[in-house]
Design an enzyme around this catalytic site. Sequence first.
Site, mmCIF file in Angstrom:
data_model
loop_
_atom_site.group_PDB
_atom_site.id
_atom_site.type_symbol
_atom_site.label_atom_id
_atom_site.label_comp_id
_atom_site.label_asym_id
_atom_site.label_seq_id
_atom_site.Cartn_x
_atom_site.Cartn_y
_atom_site.Cartn_z
ATOM 1 N N SER A 170 0.877 -1.195 -0.003
ATOM 2 C CA SER A 170 -0.082 -0.062 0.215
ATOM 3 C C SER A 170 0.876 0.889 0.069
ATOM 4 O O SER A 170 0.314 2.389 -0.517
ATOM 5 C CB SER A 170 -0.828 0.033 1.267
ATOM 6 O OG SER A 170 -0.233 -0.147 2.509
ATOM 7 N N GLU A 171 2.023 1.018 0.573
ATOM 8 C CA GLU A 171 2.849 2.346 0.580
ATOM 9 C C GLU A 171 4.364 1.943 0.572
ATOM 10 O O GLU A 171 4.705 0.901 1.224
ATOM 11 C CB GLU A 171 2.504 3.090 1.743
ATOM 12 C CG GLU A 171 2.280 4.589 1.381
ATOM 13 C CD GLU A 171 0.800 4.723 1.307
ATOM 14 O OE1 GLU A 171 0.301 5.683 0.635
ATOM 15 O OE2 GLU A 171 0.187 3.751 1.888
ATOM 16 N N THR A 172 5.343 2.667 -0.285
ATOM 17 C CA THR A 172 6.636 2.632 -0.183
ATOM 18 C C THR A 172 7.121 4.143 0.400
ATOM 19 O O THR A 172 6.732 4.978 -0.434
ATOM 20 C CB THR A 172 7.316 2.190 -1.363
ATOM 21 O OG1 THR A 172 6.947 0.908 -1.674
ATOM 22 C CG2 THR A 172 8.868 2.237 -1.194
#
Length: 262
Positions: free
Chosen positions: A45-47
Amino acid sequence: MYLNIYQIDAFAEKAFEGNPAAVIPLDSWLPDDLMQQIAEENNLSETAFYIPDGDGFQIRWFTPGVEVDLCGHATLATAHVIFQHEGFSGKLIKFVSPRSGVLEVELEVDGQMTLNFPTDKIQQLDIKEDVIPGFSIRPKELWRGLSDYILVYDDQSKIQNMTVDLNELAKVDTRGFIITAPGDQVDFVSRWFGPRVGVNEDPVTGSAHTSLTPLWTEKLNKNDLTAIQLSRRTGKLSCKMLGERVKISGRAVTFMVGKVEI
């Protein structure tokens, strides 16, 4: 070129709980399109990417589809990397986001980390029929923050039993949707959906709690709140309302350490 990469489970007591985020330390920013490609390849969902900035750090966050203004769980994950893996000896990390300003993370005595984020600006709206068709249960109230719509219900079971039509949600011009209700064992529960930004359902959404904390502070008339995000992985958070700021606390666990070859 090789880059260090960490995968961290944020707002988790142990691996395979909470919300996984990738964290990549940099000496200087990579081209935007390359950071976006790395985030798409990671398919989390996030980096988060960060660079040194004086006695603190600059930070940016990418979903598989877009760069976002604020991400709580990936900031918690980044702080965990800096505290546990990158040799930082202090107890307070100061991040600067080009999109969200100053963000702080404090390492507590008990091992929890506490995010200090700006409070979201939320307002109640009339229920809009073009916003809610993707949800199987009609909300009691509709609110709007800077990034997300917030659908309020009166019972935890409605959050647990909700089914959504992601195609309908993706038609609405918004980063995402928060659904929330009073909790059975905590002050409030929630779920978060963002198909328009490449995240169908986020396991634990720290930034959503900058909206949920002022909402439930007003409804419950208390500043210290406990919360659970009811995704399949679940995540536990403690929230504290501080006027223009909100504190969100949780733990993080390292799942993977590796290298990216560019």
